[in-house]
Enzyme design. Structure first.
Site, PDB file in Angstrom:
ATOM      1  N   ASP A 152       0.832  -1.203   0.000  1.00 46.56           N
ATOM      2  CA  ASP A 152       0.000   0.000   0.000  1.00 46.56           C
ATOM      3  C   ASP A 152       0.868   1.256   0.000  1.00 46.56           C
ATOM      4  O   ASP A 152       0.669   2.174  -0.777  1.00 46.56           O
ATOM      5  CB  ASP A 152      -0.975   0.016   1.189  1.00 46.56           C
ATOM      6  CG  ASP A 152      -0.296  -0.195   2.549  1.00 46.56           C
ATOM      7  OD1 ASP A 152       0.929  -0.466   2.599  1.00 46.56           O
ATOM      8  OD2 ASP A 152      -0.989  -0.094   3.569  1.00 46.56           O
ATOM      9  N   THR A 198       9.117  -2.270   6.764  1.00 47.20           N
ATOM     10  CA  THR A 198       8.208  -3.357   6.371  1.00 47.20           C
ATOM     11  C   THR A 198       8.714  -4.035   5.103  1.00 47.20           C
ATOM     12  O   THR A 198       8.744  -5.265   5.014  1.00 47.20           O
ATOM     13  CB  THR A 198       6.783  -2.792   6.134  1.00 47.20           C
ATOM     14  OG1 THR A 198       6.374  -2.107   7.316  1.00 47.20           O
ATOM     15  CG2 THR A 198       5.793  -3.897   5.811  1.00 47.20           C
ATOM     16  N   LYS A 230       6.370   7.527   0.350  1.00 45.31           N
ATOM     17  CA  LYS A 230       6.740   8.749   1.093  1.00 45.31           C
ATOM     18  C   LYS A 230       8.259   8.787   1.161  1.00 45.31           C
ATOM     19  O   LYS A 230       8.845   8.415   2.183  1.00 45.31           O
ATOM     20  CB  LYS A 230       6.208   8.671   2.531  1.00 45.31           C
ATOM     21  CG  LYS A 230       4.751   8.947   2.740  1.00 45.31           C
ATOM     22  CD  LYS A 230       4.505   9.029   4.256  1.00 45.31           C
ATOM     23  CE  LYS A 230       3.096   8.742   4.639  1.00 45.31           C
ATOM     24  NZ  LYS A 230       2.931   8.576   6.091  1.00 45.31           N
ATOM     25  N   PHE A 238      -0.081  11.794   7.094  1.00 43.31           N
ATOM     26  CA  PHE A 238      -0.727  10.505   7.322  1.00 43.31           C
ATOM     27  C   PHE A 238      -2.007  10.427   6.501  1.00 43.31           C
ATOM     28  O   PHE A 238      -2.832  11.343   6.537  1.00 43.31           O
ATOM     29  CB  PHE A 238      -1.033  10.286   8.811  1.00 43.31           C
ATOM     30  CG  PHE A 238      -1.323   8.851   9.126  1.00 43.31           C
ATOM     31  CD1 PHE A 238      -0.289   7.941   9.284  1.00 43.31           C
ATOM     32  CD2 PHE A 238      -2.630   8.391   9.226  1.00 43.31           C
ATOM     33  CE1 PHE A 238      -0.549   6.599   9.546  1.00 43.31           C
ATOM     34  CE2 PHE A 238      -2.888   7.056   9.491  1.00 43.31           C
ATOM     35  CZ  PHE A 238      -1.851   6.155   9.652  1.00 43.31           C
ATOM     36  N   ARG A 264     -10.707   1.984   5.772  1.00 35.52           N
ATOM     37  CA  ARG A 264     -10.148   1.235   4.633  1.00 35.52           C
ATOM     38  C   ARG A 264     -11.104   1.206   3.444  1.00 35.52           C
ATOM     39  O   ARG A 264     -10.689   1.028   2.310  1.00 35.52           O
ATOM     40  CB  ARG A 264      -9.856  -0.215   5.046  1.00 35.52           C
ATOM     41  CG  ARG A 264      -8.773  -0.364   6.101  1.00 35.52           C
ATOM     42  CD  ARG A 264      -8.365  -1.828   6.187  1.00 35.52           C
ATOM     43  NE  ARG A 264      -7.612  -2.150   7.381  1.00 35.52           N
ATOM     44  CZ  ARG A 264      -6.299  -1.993   7.526  1.00 35.52           C
ATOM     45  NH1 ARG A 264      -5.589  -1.470   6.551  1.00 35.52           N
ATOM     46  NH2 ARG A 264      -5.696  -2.350   8.634  1.00 35.52           N
TER      47      ARG A 264
HETATM   48  P1  5GP Z   1       7.203   1.373   6.859  1.00 39.10           P
HETATM   49  O1  5GP Z   1       7.571   0.033   7.442  1.00 39.10           O
HETATM   50  O2  5GP Z   1       7.713   1.594   5.445  1.00 39.10           O
HETATM   51  O3  5GP Z   1       7.543   2.502   7.777  1.00 39.10           O
HETATM   52  O4  5GP Z   1       5.634   1.451   6.811  1.00 39.10           O
HETATM   53  C1  5GP Z   1       4.919   0.699   5.984  1.00 39.10           C
HETATM   54  C2  5GP Z   1       3.545   0.437   6.575  1.00 39.10           C
HETATM   55  O5  5GP Z   1       3.146   1.464   7.481  1.00 39.10           O
HETATM   56  C3  5GP Z   1       2.555   0.459   5.463  1.00 39.10           C
HETATM   57  O6  5GP Z   1       2.397  -0.813   4.877  1.00 39.10           O
HETATM   58  C4  5GP Z   1       1.313   0.965   6.173  1.00 39.10           C
HETATM   59  O7  5GP Z   1       0.622  -0.120   6.736  1.00 39.10           O
HETATM   60  C5  5GP Z   1       1.823   1.849   7.277  1.00 39.10           C
HETATM   61  N1  5GP Z   1       1.787   3.296   6.899  1.00 39.10           N
HETATM   62  C6  5GP Z   1       2.819   4.101   6.615  1.00 39.10           C
HETATM   63  N2  5GP Z   1       2.410   5.354   6.325  1.00 39.10           N
HETATM   64  C7  5GP Z   1       1.056   5.331   6.427  1.00 39.10           C
HETATM   65  C8  5GP Z   1       0.030   6.325   6.224  1.00 39.10           C
HETATM   66  O8  5GP Z   1       0.241   7.496   5.888  1.00 39.10           O
HETATM   67  N3  5GP Z   1      -1.252   5.902   6.434  1.00 39.10           N
HETATM   68  C9  5GP Z   1      -1.573   4.631   6.806  1.00 39.10           C
HETATM   69  N4  5GP Z   1      -2.858   4.350   6.988  1.00 39.10           N
HETATM   70  N5  5GP Z   1      -0.630   3.667   6.993  1.00 39.10           N
HETATM   71  C10 5GP Z   1       0.667   4.013   6.797  1.00 39.10           C
END
Ligand code: 5GP
Length: 172
Positions: free
Chosen positions: A97, A104, A128, A149, A162
């Protein structure tokens, strides 16, 4: 917390999903890629992208979790449900997403590479880039967004929103 404004409209999302679907179909012409959906956030994007492909395609699902109902990644990524399917020698496209810090995606790549696929590419609806902590390579990006966010089109805040058809900023 309240929904502030539309960041990406339904029409823009649908147009971009069709474009990425075409691009992946061209890149995987004469192959049968396996699309891996990263639950739960990518489920809505995945369903649309999967149907935008014109090549034969398989699907697999993995569930990861990094947030505890907040808006900051803990950096600790858990595999809630692992991959069951056989990815050995497969051409895998991981469907995410959003890539934020990159933690992640790093965990995900390790899980997938352990299954010895022939190739792995990454497709993320949102990126981002200014938030990146772990260097990552994304092959297909839907939209680059600023450090804000967002919810909707599969993305949640505390498991809600969602089902919204557009992508929104939220104000804390
Ligand atoms: P990372 O591990 O890259 O920091 O974050 C990835 C996960 O964080 C994404 O798969 C998502 O589930 C969550 N995430 C990161 N930014 C956002 C955001 O702006 N909105 C939402 N709803 N989830 C986010």
């Amino acid at each position: 917390m309240e929904i502030e404004a539309t960041l990406i409209s339904e029409a823009e999302i649908q147009r971009r999903v069709r474009e990425i679907g075409q691009q992946i179909s061209e890149d995987y012409a004469n192959r049968e890629p396996v699309l891996v959906c990263v639950l739960k956030g990518a489920a809505v994007f995945f369903a649309d992208l999967f149907r935008a492909l014109s090549v034969p395609v398989r699907c697999e699902f993995i569930q990861l979790a990094s947030y505890d109902d907040g808006t900051e990644s803990s950096g600790q990524v858990r595999v809630v449900q692992g991959l069951n399917g056989n990815l050995r020698n497969a051409d895998v496209v991981v469907v995410e997403d959003i890539v934020d810090t990159g933690h992640t995606l790093r965990t995900l790549m390790a899980e997938i590479e352990a299954l010895e696929p022939a190739s792995v590419k990454v497709c993320s609806l949102l990126d981002k880039p200014t938030r990146r902590v772990v260097a990552t390579n994304i092959d297909y990006v839907g939209f680059e967004i600023p450090d804000t966010f967002v919810v909707g089109y599969g993305l949640d805040y505390a498991q809600k929103y969602r089902n919204l058809r557009e992508i929104y900023h939220i104000k804390m």
